[in-house]
Design a protein around this motif. Structure first.
Motif, PDB file in Angstrom:
ATOM      1  N   VAL A 198      -8.683   0.265   2.438  1.00 31.22           N
ATOM      2  CA  VAL A 198      -8.134  -1.038   2.045  1.00 31.22           C
ATOM      3  C   VAL A 198      -8.378  -2.045   3.164  1.00 31.22           C
ATOM      4  O   VAL A 198      -8.568  -1.673   4.324  1.00 31.22           O
ATOM      5  CB  VAL A 198      -6.623  -0.947   1.736  1.00 31.22           C
ATOM      6  CG1 VAL A 198      -6.383  -0.059   0.532  1.00 31.22           C
ATOM      7  CG2 VAL A 198      -5.844  -0.437   2.943  1.00 31.22           C
ATOM      8  N   LYS A 199      -8.344  -3.314   2.806  1.00 27.74           N
ATOM      9  CA  LYS A 199      -8.685  -4.356   3.771  1.00 27.74           C
ATOM     10  C   LYS A 199      -7.507  -5.243   4.150  1.00 27.74           C
ATOM     11  O   LYS A 199      -7.583  -6.001   5.130  1.00 27.74           O
ATOM     12  CB  LYS A 199      -9.805  -5.230   3.215  1.00 27.74           C
ATOM     13  CG  LYS A 199     -11.105  -4.471   2.963  1.00 27.74           C
ATOM     14  CD  LYS A 199     -12.174  -5.398   2.401  1.00 27.74           C
ATOM     15  CE  LYS A 199     -13.504  -4.670   2.198  1.00 27.74           C
ATOM     16  NZ  LYS A 199     -13.404  -3.585   1.214  1.00 27.74           N
ATOM     17  N   GLU A 203      -3.643  -4.832  -0.724  1.00 28.15           N
ATOM     18  CA  GLU A 203      -4.384  -3.667  -1.227  1.00 28.15           C
ATOM     19  C   GLU A 203      -3.693  -2.374  -0.802  1.00 28.15           C
ATOM     20  O   GLU A 203      -3.648  -1.404  -1.564  1.00 28.15           O
ATOM     21  CB  GLU A 203      -5.823  -3.681  -0.694  1.00 28.15           C
ATOM     22  CG  GLU A 203      -6.701  -4.774  -1.296  1.00 28.15           C
ATOM     23  CD  GLU A 203      -8.138  -4.693  -0.793  1.00 28.15           C
ATOM     24  OE1 GLU A 203      -8.464  -3.720  -0.075  1.00 28.15           O
ATOM     25  OE2 GLU A 203      -8.927  -5.602  -1.116  1.00 28.15           O
ATOM     26  N   LEU A 204      -3.163  -2.379   0.410  1.00 26.67           N
ATOM     27  CA  LEU A 204      -2.470  -1.200   0.926  1.00 26.67           C
ATOM     28  C   LEU A 204      -1.249  -0.884   0.067  1.00 26.67           C
ATOM     29  O   LEU A 204      -1.036   0.269  -0.325  1.00 26.67           O
ATOM     30  CB  LEU A 204      -2.049  -1.431   2.374  1.00 26.67           C
ATOM     31  CG  LEU A 204      -1.318  -0.264   3.052  1.00 26.67           C
ATOM     32  CD1 LEU A 204      -2.251   0.925   3.212  1.00 26.67           C
ATOM     33  CD2 LEU A 204      -0.782  -0.703   4.411  1.00 26.67           C
ATOM     34  N   LYS A 207      -2.311   0.419  -3.450  1.00 28.24           N
ATOM     35  CA  LYS A 207      -2.837   1.792  -3.433  1.00 28.24           C
ATOM     36  C   LYS A 207      -1.721   2.788  -3.112  1.00 28.24           C
ATOM     37  O   LYS A 207      -1.709   3.909  -3.637  1.00 28.24           O
ATOM     38  CB  LYS A 207      -3.984   1.910  -2.425  1.00 28.24           C
ATOM     39  CG  LYS A 207      -4.670   3.278  -2.458  1.00 28.24           C
ATOM     40  CD  LYS A 207      -6.053   3.262  -1.818  1.00 28.24           C
ATOM     41  CE  LYS A 207      -7.104   2.633  -2.691  1.00 28.24           C
ATOM     42  NZ  LYS A 207      -8.487   2.839  -2.158  1.00 28.24           N
TER      43      LYS A 207
END
Length: 214
Positions: A198-199, A203-204, A207
């Motif tokens: 993840v960026k 996103e973290l 997910k």
């Protein structure tokens, strides 16, 4: 519970709804305040009128009964739900329980059993068809929470860091809380995000929820 128990019936087979209405026509205990033919209609209906019990066919077009229950739970709804089904398989029952349904009843149940289920659930209890092993129900109702899936081979420390990142803590705050250096916190955070591919924090978080890590 004071007054009549208010019901909403949801089934894509009109005969089922008609049959339950006829069964309760002279009831002094129950009142049917609405009905719907599919899951989407059911969700729209309960936004305007709130029943004591929502009775749902488990298999319907657009949204199944289980999906309706899941959506209501996700919305924080306290509406009691009973799923009706033609199937007495353990899989259906267990999926219903996991979704958060308060009961599961076969469509072939007797009038006495149907009324008993309505009464018990509307008053805060649980009712699952006697065709299903009570030991299975007990196991599901009292099982320990599922352990998070750790598909990314995260270390114990990285899982700890993940939890703190998801709380919105900065590297310095993580370092202070775990009594490690800021540099060490940065390294753990970098490795964590690299492993999970993840960026950014959004996103973290997404997910982490997807893989039941949050």
């Amino acid at each position: 519970m004071m007054g009549k128990i208010k019901l909403i019936l949801v089934d894509d087979h009109p005969l089922v709804i008609t049959g339950i209405k006829a069964m309760l026509e002279d009831s002094t205990e129950f009142e049917i305040i609405g009905d719907a033919n599919d899951g989407e209609q059911a969700l729209a209906l309960v936004k305007n009128i709130v029943p004591d019990l929502l009775v749902l066919d488990i298999r319907m077009p657009k949204l199944t009964g289980i999906e309706v229950v899941q959506k209501l739970k996700a919305q924080g709804s306290s509406i009691k739900t009973l799923l009706l089904s033609m199937h007495d398989s353990e899989e259906y029952v267990l999926n219903s329980i996991k979704a958060g349904a308060d009961g599961y009843l076969l469509k072939g149940a007797t009038k006495e059993e149907i009324i008993k289920a309505f009464r018990i659930i509307a008053n805060g209890g649980k009712f699952f068809t006697g065709e299903v092993s009570s030991s299975i129900i007990s196991t599901i109702m009292h099982q320990k929470p599922l352990q998070p899936k750790n598909d990314f081979n995260l270390t114990k420390r990285e899982l700890q860091i993940l939890n703190l990142v998801l709380q919105g803590m900065s590297n310095q705050e993580i370092a202070d809380g775990l009594e490690i250096s800021k540099r060490t916190a940065e390294v753990h955070r970098f490795n964590l995000m690299k492993k999970m591919d993840v960026k950014n924090p959004v996103e973290l978080a997404n997910k982490a929820r997807e893989y039941q890590l949050a």
